[in-house]
Design an enzyme around this catalytic site. Structure first.
Site, PDB file in Angstrom:
ATOM      1  N   HIS A 125      19.549  18.425  43.315  1.00  0.00           N
ATOM      2  CA  HIS A 125      20.548  19.680  43.275  1.00  0.00           C
ATOM      3  C   HIS A 125      20.444  20.550  44.588  1.00  0.00           C
ATOM      4  O   HIS A 125      20.270  21.737  43.990  1.00  0.00           O
ATOM      5  CB  HIS A 125      20.556  20.153  41.923  1.00  0.00           C
ATOM      6  CG  HIS A 125      21.744  20.969  41.805  1.00  0.00           C
ATOM      7  ND1 HIS A 125      22.255  21.227  40.267  1.00  0.00           N
ATOM      8  CD2 HIS A 125      22.565  21.733  42.400  1.00  0.00           C
ATOM      9  CE1 HIS A 125      23.677  21.770  40.154  1.00  0.00           C
ATOM     10  NE2 HIS A 125      23.673  22.030  41.613  1.00  0.00           N
TER      11      HIS A 125
ATOM     12  N   GLU B  10      19.032  17.646  33.807  1.00  0.00           N
ATOM     13  CA  GLU B  10      18.587  18.374  35.085  1.00  0.00           C
ATOM     14  C   GLU B  10      17.557  19.502  34.539  1.00  0.00           C
ATOM     15  O   GLU B  10      17.830  20.033  33.419  1.00  0.00           O
ATOM     16  CB  GLU B  10      19.427  19.079  35.680  1.00  0.00           C
ATOM     17  CG  GLU B  10      20.339  18.251  36.789  1.00  0.00           C
ATOM     18  CD  GLU B  10      21.065  18.687  37.693  1.00  0.00           C
ATOM     19  OE1 GLU B  10      20.676  20.025  38.227  1.00  0.00           O
ATOM     20  OE2 GLU B  10      22.044  18.183  38.100  1.00  0.00           O
TER      21      GLU B  10
ATOM     22  N   ARG C  30      28.495  17.322  39.504  1.00  0.00           N
ATOM     23  CA  ARG C  30      27.751  17.693  38.642  1.00  0.00           C
ATOM     24  C   ARG C  30      27.365  16.493  37.606  1.00  0.00           C
ATOM     25  O   ARG C  30      28.216  15.614  37.611  1.00  0.00           O
ATOM     26  CB  ARG C  30      28.821  18.673  37.508  1.00  0.00           C
ATOM     27  CG  ARG C  30      28.800  20.046  37.496  1.00  0.00           C
ATOM     28  CD  ARG C  30      27.574  20.771  37.646  1.00  0.00           C
ATOM     29  NE  ARG C  30      27.529  22.207  37.988  1.00  0.00           N
ATOM     30  CZ  ARG C  30      27.330  22.580  39.148  1.00  0.00           C
ATOM     31  NH1 ARG C  30      27.100  21.779  40.342  1.00  0.00           N
ATOM     32  NH2 ARG C  30      27.473  24.049  39.485  1.00  0.00           N
TER      33      ARG C  30
HETATM   34  N1  LIG Z   1      25.512  19.815  44.469  1.00  0.00           N
HETATM   35  C1  LIG Z   1      25.757  21.169  44.775  1.00  0.00           C
HETATM   36  O1  LIG Z   1      24.807  21.757  44.759  1.00  0.00           O
HETATM   37  C2  LIG Z   1      27.122  21.714  44.430  1.00  0.00           C
HETATM   38  C3  LIG Z   1      27.688  21.429  43.600  1.00  0.00           C
HETATM   39  N2  LIG Z   1      29.133  21.953  43.475  1.00  0.00           N
HETATM   40  C4  LIG Z   1      30.146  21.335  42.416  1.00  0.00           C
HETATM   41  O2  LIG Z   1      31.262  20.821  43.236  1.00  0.00           O
HETATM   42  C5  LIG Z   1      32.521  21.344  42.240  1.00  0.00           C
HETATM   43  C6  LIG Z   1      33.712  21.028  43.205  1.00  0.00           C
HETATM   44  O3  LIG Z   1      33.625  22.229  44.258  1.00  0.00           O
HETATM   45  P1  LIG Z   1      34.753  22.967  45.102  1.00  0.00           P
HETATM   46  O4  LIG Z   1      35.460  21.622  45.620  1.00  0.00           O
HETATM   47  O5  LIG Z   1      34.295  24.075  45.827  1.00  0.00           O
HETATM   48  O6  LIG Z   1      35.817  23.223  43.952  1.00  0.00           O
HETATM   49  P2  LIG Z   1      37.470  23.261  43.772  1.00  0.00           P
HETATM   50  O7  LIG Z   1      37.855  23.616  42.750  1.00  0.00           O
HETATM   51  O8  LIG Z   1      37.783  23.686  45.134  1.00  0.00           O
HETATM   52  O9  LIG Z   1      38.015  21.617  43.809  1.00  0.00           O
HETATM   53  C7  LIG Z   1      37.678  20.802  42.570  1.00  0.00           C
HETATM   54  C8  LIG Z   1      39.172  20.100  42.500  1.00  0.00           C
HETATM   55  O10 LIG Z   1      39.063  18.974  41.330  1.00  0.00           O
HETATM   56  C9  LIG Z   1      40.134  19.022  40.801  1.00  0.00           C
HETATM   57  N3  LIG Z   1      39.522  18.244  39.329  1.00  0.00           N
HETATM   58  C10 LIG Z   1      39.142  18.650  38.266  1.00  0.00           C
HETATM   59  N4  LIG Z   1      38.951  17.777  37.405  1.00  0.00           N
HETATM   60  C11 LIG Z   1      39.661  16.590  37.963  1.00  0.00           C
HETATM   61  C12 LIG Z   1      39.524  15.397  37.687  1.00  0.00           C
HETATM   62  N5  LIG Z   1      39.058  14.924  36.344  1.00  0.00           N
HETATM   63  N6  LIG Z   1      40.170  14.393  38.386  1.00  0.00           N
HETATM   64  C13 LIG Z   1      40.618  14.730  39.675  1.00  0.00           C
HETATM   65  N7  LIG Z   1      40.559  15.979  40.070  1.00  0.00           N
HETATM   66  C14 LIG Z   1      39.608  16.989  39.213  1.00  0.00           C
HETATM   67  C15 LIG Z   1      40.095  20.392  40.474  1.00  0.00           C
HETATM   68  O11 LIG Z   1      41.386  20.778  40.013  1.00  0.00           O
HETATM   69  P3  LIG Z   1      41.735  22.250  39.076  1.00  0.00           P
HETATM   70  O12 LIG Z   1      41.079  23.316  40.040  1.00  0.00           O
HETATM   71  O13 LIG Z   1      42.807  22.312  38.869  1.00  0.00           O
HETATM   72  O14 LIG Z   1      40.786  21.933  37.947  1.00  0.00           O
HETATM   73  C16 LIG Z   1      40.034  21.012  41.953  1.00  0.00           C
HETATM   74  O15 LIG Z   1      41.284  20.743  42.622  1.00  0.00           O
HETATM   75  C17 LIG Z   1      32.082  22.430  41.519  1.00  0.00           C
HETATM   76  O16 LIG Z   1      32.848  22.627  40.572  1.00  0.00           O
HETATM   77  C18 LIG Z   1      30.523  22.333  41.626  1.00  0.00           C
HETATM   78  O17 LIG Z   1      30.301  21.543  40.004  1.00  0.00           O
HETATM   79  C19 LIG Z   1      29.509  22.695  44.243  1.00  0.00           C
HETATM   80  C20 LIG Z   1      28.503  23.428  45.111  1.00  0.00           C
HETATM   81  C21 LIG Z   1      27.317  22.915  45.518  1.00  0.00           C
HETATM   82  O1  LIG Z   2      27.378  26.211  43.790  1.00  0.00           O
HETATM   83  C1  LIG Z   2      26.943  25.224  42.931  1.00  0.00           C
HETATM   84  O2  LIG Z   2      28.124  25.052  41.937  1.00  0.00           O
HETATM   85  C2  LIG Z   2      26.098  24.488  42.742  1.00  0.00           C
HETATM   86  O3  LIG Z   2      25.883  23.724  42.076  1.00  0.00           O
HETATM   87  C3  LIG Z   2      25.100  24.875  43.815  1.00  0.00           C
HETATM   88  O4  LIG Z   2      24.192  25.971  42.860  1.00  0.00           O
END
Ligand SMILES: NC(=O)C1=CN([C@@H]2O[C@H](COP(=O)(O)OP(=O)(O)OC[C@H]3O[C@@H](n4cnc5c(N)ncnc54)[C@H](OP(=O)(O)O)[C@@H]3O)[C@@H](O)[C@H]2O)C=CC1
Ligand SMILES: O=C(O)C(=O)CO
Length: 324
Positions: free
Chosen positions: A295, A277, A248
């Site tokens: 994105h 964005e 993000r």
């Molecule tokens: N560029 C794009 O198009 C996309 C972007 N994304 C972004 O990717 C992010 C991650 O997705 P995903 O892997 O599926 O999510 P998950 O919830 O599976 O994984 C995120 C992990 O990061 C941990 N976390 C939160 N804050 C911190 C921190 N400050 N330091 C270290 N670890 C932390 C979370 O812990 P906890 O759950 O306990 O908070 C969780 O274990 C989404 O939230 C989204 O914003 C996703 C899809 C597409």
């Molecule tokens: O799935 C997400 O969080 C994305 O940013 C892609 O749309």
């Protein structure tokens, strides 16, 4: 006559998603309604379900003023564009598709890593025209590439996407270290196209250790208050580190990033998301050491297909009982 429940897919939805919803007896509207008109549109057309990606915001104003709305669906992971808790308090279902795009985002991370270590973002802009005699100097600079194999990848946020990145990195012969606020250990299944797989056990490390030892750092944390990487964190990293953010905008301080790139602390950055964005700051757009994508982490045909189908399945199952 049967009145079909209406689904407004305001940021688009895959053909497979439309087909599944129509088969389930819903009318799907794919007209793009401007943000300020969304509430009016929902009321005028008695829309029951709004499906969004990251562009359309579903805030308190829409939730309060659209009584026909029963479901808010996010095609994707991060729900920072929806007032989730408020909507749920008001009795709406809020759904997303957390696992459908992990592999696609992970692949984009490597697109940025390969781009950065071979200067593609710059060479794409600077290939010589016929008769250009100034190109030799640049070519020498582009000849200082780095292999990913054997290097250490630091993953911040070791959830679904972080773990997908880890398994791809292992396949490339990289060493992987990870930090996560809450995940202490994880077993990652590295599967091969021929059906074979191995399980690799990871124990996460303190963030400072990842900053200290990683040759490349990639972020996979959700949107949150404050920067995860700012000036102080850059100082803890190795000189010449590469940074990727497909998580993000706002988790990296872009001003500190530009300073770190200009001082050569950071060799390159690959960014799919931005503090601003959809129009990133000009210093980010024009920087020769930044590889940019708008994105599109989840924007593959395969991920969008899974997302559309998964949303349709959830909508159908939630509203099956209520259909007229
Ligand atoms: N560029 C794009 O198009 C996309 C972007 N994304 C972004 O990717 C992010 C991650 O997705 P995903 O892997 O599926 O999510 P998950 O919830 O599976 O994984 C995120 C992990 O990061 C941990 N976390 C939160 N804050 C911190 C921190 N400050 N330091 C270290 N670890 C932390 C979370 O812990 P906890 O759950 O306990 O908070 C969780 O274990 C989404 O939230 C989204 O914003 C996703 C899809 C597409
Ligand atoms: O799935 C997400 O969080 C994305 O940013 C892609 O749309």
């Amino acid at each position: 006559m049967t009145i079909k429940m209406k689904v407004l897919a305001n940021d688009g939805i895959s053909k497979s998603g439309i087909k599944a919803l129509e088969k389930g007896g819903f009318e799907v509207i794919t007209t793009k309604v401007a943000q300020e008109q969304v509430a009016n549109y929902i009321n005028e057309h008695k829309v029951s379900v709004i499906l969004v990606r990251s562009a359309t915001k579903v805030r308190k104003d829409i939730i309060d003023n659209c009584p026909s709305l029963k479901i808010i669906g996010r095609g994707g992971v991060g729900m920072d564009n929806i007032d989730v808790d408020y909507a749920r308090e008001k009795g709406l279902h809020v759904i997303n598709t957390p696992a459908s795009s992990s592999e696609s985002v992970a692949e984009l991370v490597f697109a940025h890593l390969f781009t950065g270590v071979r200067f593609l973002q710059d060479s794409n802009r600077n290939m010589p025209l016929e008769g250009d005699t100034n190109f030799d100097g640049l070519k020498k600079a582009y000849a200082n590439g780095i292999e990913l194999r054997g290097k250490t990848l630091g993953i911040i946020g070791f959830g679904r996407i972080g773990q997908s990145v880890a398994k791809m990195a292992l396949g490339l012969g990289m060493k992987v270290i990870a930090a996560d606020k809450f995940v202490d250990n994880a077993e990652v299944k590295v599967d091969f196209y021929n059906g074979q797989f191995i399980n690799v056990e990871f124990i996460t490390e303190p963030m400072e250790d990842v900053f200290k030892h990683a040759d490349f750092i990639t972020l996979h944390v959700p949107a949150q208050e404050g920067y995860v990487i700012g000036k102080d964190e850059f100082l803890q990293m190795k000189d010449g580190v590469g940074i990727v953010n497909c998580a993000r905008g706002g988790v990296i301080d872009e001003v500190a990033l530009i300073e770190a790139l200009d001082s050569e602390k950071v060799l390159f950055a690959g960014l799919d998301v931005f503090e601003n964005e959809p129009t990133p700051e000009i210093q980010i757009l024009m920087h020769p050491k930044i590889s940019l994508t708008p994105h599109i982490g989840a924007a593959t045909l395969e991920a969008q297909d899974r997302i559309g189908t998964e949303l349709a399945e959830q909508v159908i199952s939630l509203l099956k009982a209520e259909k007229v």
